[in-house]
Enzyme design. Sequence first.
Site, PDB file in Angstrom:
ATOM      1  N   LYS A 180      75.359  28.009  15.367  1.00 31.31           N
ATOM      2  CA  LYS A 180      76.886  27.659  14.885  1.00 31.31           C
ATOM      3  C   LYS A 180      76.787  27.606  13.538  1.00 31.31           C
ATOM      4  O   LYS A 180      78.091  27.885  12.711  1.00 31.31           O
ATOM      5  CB  LYS A 180      77.092  26.281  15.415  1.00 31.31           C
ATOM      6  CG  LYS A 180      78.242  25.318  15.022  1.00 31.31           C
ATOM      7  CD  LYS A 180      78.352  23.856  15.278  1.00 31.31           C
ATOM      8  CE  LYS A 180      77.854  22.987  14.435  1.00 31.31           C
ATOM      9  NZ  LYS A 180      78.352  22.730  13.299  1.00 31.31           N
ATOM     10  N   ASN A 181      75.988  26.977  12.609  1.00 29.98           N
ATOM     11  CA  ASN A 181      76.215  26.685  11.029  1.00 29.98           C
ATOM     12  C   ASN A 181      76.106  28.315  10.349  1.00 29.98           C
ATOM     13  O   ASN A 181      76.469  28.282   9.453  1.00 29.98           O
ATOM     14  CB  ASN A 181      75.108  25.894  10.612  1.00 29.98           C
ATOM     15  CG  ASN A 181      75.487  24.358  10.963  1.00 29.98           C
ATOM     16  OD1 ASN A 181      76.547  24.198  11.424  1.00 29.98           O
ATOM     17  ND2 ASN A 181      74.579  23.254  10.716  1.00 29.98           N
ATOM     18  N   ARG A 206      84.594  19.206   9.723  1.00 30.78           N
ATOM     19  CA  ARG A 206      84.660  19.392   8.311  1.00 30.78           C
ATOM     20  C   ARG A 206      84.299  20.468   7.681  1.00 30.78           C
ATOM     21  O   ARG A 206      84.703  20.930   6.601  1.00 30.78           O
ATOM     22  CB  ARG A 206      83.460  18.273   7.906  1.00 30.78           C
ATOM     23  CG  ARG A 206      83.564  16.913   8.128  1.00 30.78           C
ATOM     24  CD  ARG A 206      82.392  16.395   7.753  1.00 30.78           C
ATOM     25  NE  ARG A 206      82.046  16.737   6.442  1.00 30.78           N
ATOM     26  CZ  ARG A 206      82.741  16.364   5.296  1.00 30.78           C
ATOM     27  NH1 ARG A 206      83.597  15.399   4.981  1.00 30.78           N
ATOM     28  NH2 ARG A 206      82.460  16.797   4.128  1.00 30.78           N
ATOM     29  N   CYS A 258      83.478  10.708   7.802  1.00 30.85           N
ATOM     30  CA  CYS A 258      82.698  11.137   9.039  1.00 30.85           C
ATOM     31  C   CYS A 258      81.675  10.081   9.584  1.00 30.85           C
ATOM     32  O   CYS A 258      81.071   9.323   8.826  1.00 30.85           O
ATOM     33  CB  CYS A 258      82.466  12.518   9.170  1.00 30.85           C
ATOM     34  SG  CYS A 258      80.643  12.690   8.434  1.00 30.85           S
ATOM     35  N   ARG A 265      80.137  12.068   3.064  1.00 31.23           N
ATOM     36  CA  ARG A 265      80.333  13.542   2.985  1.00 31.23           C
ATOM     37  C   ARG A 265      81.499  13.936   2.217  1.00 31.23           C
ATOM     38  O   ARG A 265      82.332  14.682   2.782  1.00 31.23           O
ATOM     39  CB  ARG A 265      80.373  14.166   4.261  1.00 31.23           C
ATOM     40  CG  ARG A 265      79.066  13.905   5.134  1.00 31.23           C
ATOM     41  CD  ARG A 265      79.227  14.490   6.513  1.00 31.23           C
ATOM     42  NE  ARG A 265      78.668  15.851   6.477  1.00 31.23           N
ATOM     43  CZ  ARG A 265      78.588  16.716   7.620  1.00 31.23           C
ATOM     44  NH1 ARG A 265      78.938  16.111   8.993  1.00 31.23           N
ATOM     45  NH2 ARG A 265      78.111  17.981   7.626  1.00 31.23           N
ATOM     46  N   ASP A 306      69.336  17.818  10.825  1.00 37.82           N
ATOM     47  CA  ASP A 306      70.059  18.080  12.115  1.00 37.82           C
ATOM     48  C   ASP A 306      69.214  17.883  13.377  1.00 37.82           C
ATOM     49  O   ASP A 306      69.696  17.960  14.461  1.00 37.82           O
ATOM     50  CB  ASP A 306      70.932  19.372  12.277  1.00 37.82           C
ATOM     51  CG  ASP A 306      72.202  19.343  11.404  1.00 37.82           C
ATOM     52  OD1 ASP A 306      72.369  18.487  11.069  1.00 37.82           O
ATOM     53  OD2 ASP A 306      72.563  20.476  11.101  1.00 37.82           O
ATOM     54  N   VAL A 361      68.820  13.277   3.532  1.00 40.67           N
ATOM     55  CA  VAL A 361      70.166  14.180   3.399  1.00 40.67           C
ATOM     56  C   VAL A 361      71.332  13.331   3.355  1.00 40.67           C
ATOM     57  O   VAL A 361      72.358  13.431   2.373  1.00 40.67           O
ATOM     58  CB  VAL A 361      70.001  15.343   4.037  1.00 40.67           C
ATOM     59  CG1 VAL A 361      71.246  16.199   4.062  1.00 40.67           C
ATOM     60  CG2 VAL A 361      68.563  16.023   3.922  1.00 40.67           C
ATOM     61  N   ARG A 367      80.582  20.689  20.513  1.00 36.06           N
ATOM     62  CA  ARG A 367      80.960  21.226  19.146  1.00 36.06           C
ATOM     63  C   ARG A 367      79.851  22.162  18.877  1.00 36.06           C
ATOM     64  O   ARG A 367      80.009  23.149  17.910  1.00 36.06           O
ATOM     65  CB  ARG A 367      81.196  20.295  18.029  1.00 36.06           C
ATOM     66  CG  ARG A 367      82.444  19.373  18.275  1.00 36.06           C
ATOM     67  CD  ARG A 367      82.821  18.685  17.043  1.00 36.06           C
ATOM     68  NE  ARG A 367      82.162  19.370  15.685  1.00 36.06           N
ATOM     69  CZ  ARG A 367      81.602  18.669  14.988  1.00 36.06           C
ATOM     70  NH1 ARG A 367      81.145  17.404  14.914  1.00 36.06           N
ATOM     71  NH2 ARG A 367      81.086  19.264  13.629  1.00 36.06           N
TER      72      ARG A 367
HETATM   73  C1  UD1 Z   1      75.826  21.356   6.610  1.00 35.32           C
HETATM   74  C2  UD1 Z   1      75.400  21.588   7.793  1.00 35.32           C
HETATM   75  C3  UD1 Z   1      75.069  20.497   8.745  1.00 35.32           C
HETATM   76  C4  UD1 Z   1      73.876  19.859   8.188  1.00 35.32           C
HETATM   77  C5  UD1 Z   1      73.799  19.653   6.562  1.00 35.32           C
HETATM   78  C6  UD1 Z   1      72.675  19.439   5.902  1.00 35.32           C
HETATM   79  C7  UD1 Z   1      77.195  23.550   8.497  1.00 35.32           C
HETATM   80  C8  UD1 Z   1      78.609  23.767   9.040  1.00 35.32           C
HETATM   81  N1  UD1 Z   1      76.987  22.076   8.470  1.00 35.32           N
HETATM   82  O1  UD1 Z   1      76.552  20.371   6.378  1.00 35.32           O
HETATM   83  O2  UD1 Z   1      74.786  20.669   9.904  1.00 35.32           O
HETATM   84  O3  UD1 Z   1      73.590  18.590   8.602  1.00 35.32           O
HETATM   85  O4  UD1 Z   1      74.387  21.027   6.041  1.00 35.32           O
HETATM   86  O5  UD1 Z   1      71.535  20.230   6.160  1.00 35.32           O
HETATM   87  O6  UD1 Z   1      76.563  24.110   7.737  1.00 35.32           O
HETATM   88  N2  UD1 Z   1      77.559  16.119  -0.657  1.00 35.32           N
HETATM   89  C9  UD1 Z   1      78.203  15.755  -1.694  1.00 35.32           C
HETATM   90  N3  UD1 Z   1      79.363  16.235  -2.350  1.00 35.32           N
HETATM   91  C10 UD1 Z   1      79.754  17.654  -2.007  1.00 35.32           C
HETATM   92  C11 UD1 Z   1      79.030  18.169  -0.614  1.00 35.32           C
HETATM   93  C12 UD1 Z   1      78.095  17.448  -0.241  1.00 35.32           C
HETATM   94  O7  UD1 Z   1      78.033  14.499  -2.260  1.00 35.32           O
HETATM   95  O8  UD1 Z   1      80.630  18.116  -2.351  1.00 35.32           O
HETATM   96  C13 UD1 Z   1      76.390  15.518  -0.351  1.00 35.32           C
HETATM   97  C14 UD1 Z   1      76.678  15.282   1.282  1.00 35.32           C
HETATM   98  O9  UD1 Z   1      77.365  13.796   1.285  1.00 35.32           O
HETATM   99  C15 UD1 Z   1      75.080  14.824   1.975  1.00 35.32           C
HETATM  100  C16 UD1 Z   1      74.424  15.892   0.995  1.00 35.32           C
HETATM  101  O10 UD1 Z   1      75.396  16.376   0.115  1.00 35.32           O
HETATM  102  O11 UD1 Z   1      74.633  13.823   1.360  1.00 35.32           O
HETATM  103  C17 UD1 Z   1      74.299  17.425   1.963  1.00 35.32           C
HETATM  104  O12 UD1 Z   1      75.384  17.728   2.401  1.00 35.32           O
HETATM  105  P1  UD1 Z   1      75.838  19.187   2.910  1.00 35.32           P
HETATM  106  O13 UD1 Z   1      74.634  20.230   2.559  1.00 35.32           O
HETATM  107  O14 UD1 Z   1      77.110  19.618   1.949  1.00 35.32           O
HETATM  108  O15 UD1 Z   1      76.340  19.275   4.304  1.00 35.32           O
HETATM  109  P2  UD1 Z   1      77.349  20.192   5.015  1.00 35.32           P
HETATM  110  O16 UD1 Z   1      77.321  21.490   4.221  1.00 35.32           O
HETATM  111  O17 UD1 Z   1      78.713  19.476   5.010  1.00 35.32           O
END
Ligand code: UD1
Length: 416
Positions: free
Chosen positions: A22-23, A91, A115, A120, A303, A325, A395
């Site tokens: 999915k990701n 998201r 969320c 996030r 995950d 994370v 999902r």
């Molecule tokens: C992606 C994955 C999700 C997985 C996560 C971490 C997809 C669609 N989803 O989510 O399944 O759990 O990576 O491996 O690929 N953060 C900030 N600011 C930002 C962006 C992120 O502070 O602008 C923080 C988040 O709150 C979190 C950390 O960074 O604490 C990691 O998040 P991120 O890697 O961005 O997660 P996603 O990409 O949303």
Amino acid sequence: MDKIVIRGGARLAGEVTISGAKNAALPVIVSSLLAGGWNTYRNIPNLVDIKTTKRLLLGFGAKVEEGETLRIDTGSLTSCEAPYDLVRTMRASILVLGPLVARMGKARVSLPGGCAIGARPVNLHLKALTAMGAHIELNNGYVEATAPRLSGATIYFDIVTVTGTENIMMAATLARGRTVLENAAREPEVTNLAQVLNDMGARISGAGTDVITIDGVEELHPVEAVVIPDRVEAGTFMIAAAMTGGDVVLRQCEPRHLDAVIHTLQEAGVGIIPVEGGLRVVGPPDITSINVKTIPYPGFPTDLQAQMIACMSVARGISVVTETVFENRFMHVYELMRMGADIVIEGPSAIIKGVPKLRGAPVMATDLRASASLVIAGLIAEGTTELSRVYHIDRGYERIEEKLSRLGADIRRVKV
Ligand code: UD1
């Protein structure tokens, strides 16, 4: 709304085929926004999040054809707006921001909001696009971004962000000049996307390391691409097989992407044997308790944290599972406790005292991976577990009840 009903006690045995990730599929499909013409995608899982992405693209005016492969043509886009109704359910919709600004010069994308697994935010996506010359305003809950043409920049992510890295990598393919992403995410899904973008004519190097360099090009062309196997689905089945003392062969999985998971499970006493095109997982009579910390790739994936806690809840001894994370990603713990698990949360850690058995109970999922942990807990619990809010699991897991049932689990979906 559907429920999943599980009668615990069965030992999983047999073969399961792992679906496309999915990701990885989400950003790959979104990358079609970077070039007009028909793109063809294989190994796309049949999931609600994929449907949501297709609806987003249809909303922009893309043409979508589905058969054995997914085909998308974004040749004549009519809108650059990702509406709240879609974004709030997924998201990852924020992934359209970079490609739309890069190709169309503008985008209006609803802010995802909070969320179930923490705040996030998307601040790092916005900061990077601003550094590349985009003008960004937040109006009425929407991010409005404009840029006649993005310019390359050196961007340091102060937190490793997977979709942030993907978003900016996509945007940078069409920017003027060179973009360097420092402290970039190294997840296999990022590498899969970089490969697809390079096949479209992009010039990306370093994907899979924490420094990715992108030299912008004038235009990209459509592509035929294959999505990698889902390492989170594979890990979930590995944990389920281990917990039930089972013997399961995972087909079409990529062991290289599962190193941390394999080592962790081996430490817990699980037998893992490479076989042609996959892995065989043999659960021990008793799981040994171990300490686990989630870390961005190549560390143990967040995950699979919820599933690992379910597993440790019946291990011999005390284990500590630490989440680094996301904050607040422990909602499943309270449901597991209702099934008899003995867990205390202390800051970012769950301290788990293994119990001899869990008991079935009505439980409710709060997010995608939490639902998976409750399903696998139900597999070993005494009696019946009823999981509601099944839409979370749909999902991210393709026909999970069918796949588990074929391995011998007593599990069914019930329409309520
Ligand atoms: C992606 C994955 C999700 C997985 C996560 C971490 C997809 C669609 N989803 O989510 O399944 O759990 O990576 O491996 O690929 N953060 C900030 N600011 C930002 C962006 C992120 O502070 O602008 C923080 C988040 O709150 C979190 C950390 O960074 O604490 C990691 O998040 P991120 O890697 O961005 O997660 P996603 O990409 O949303």
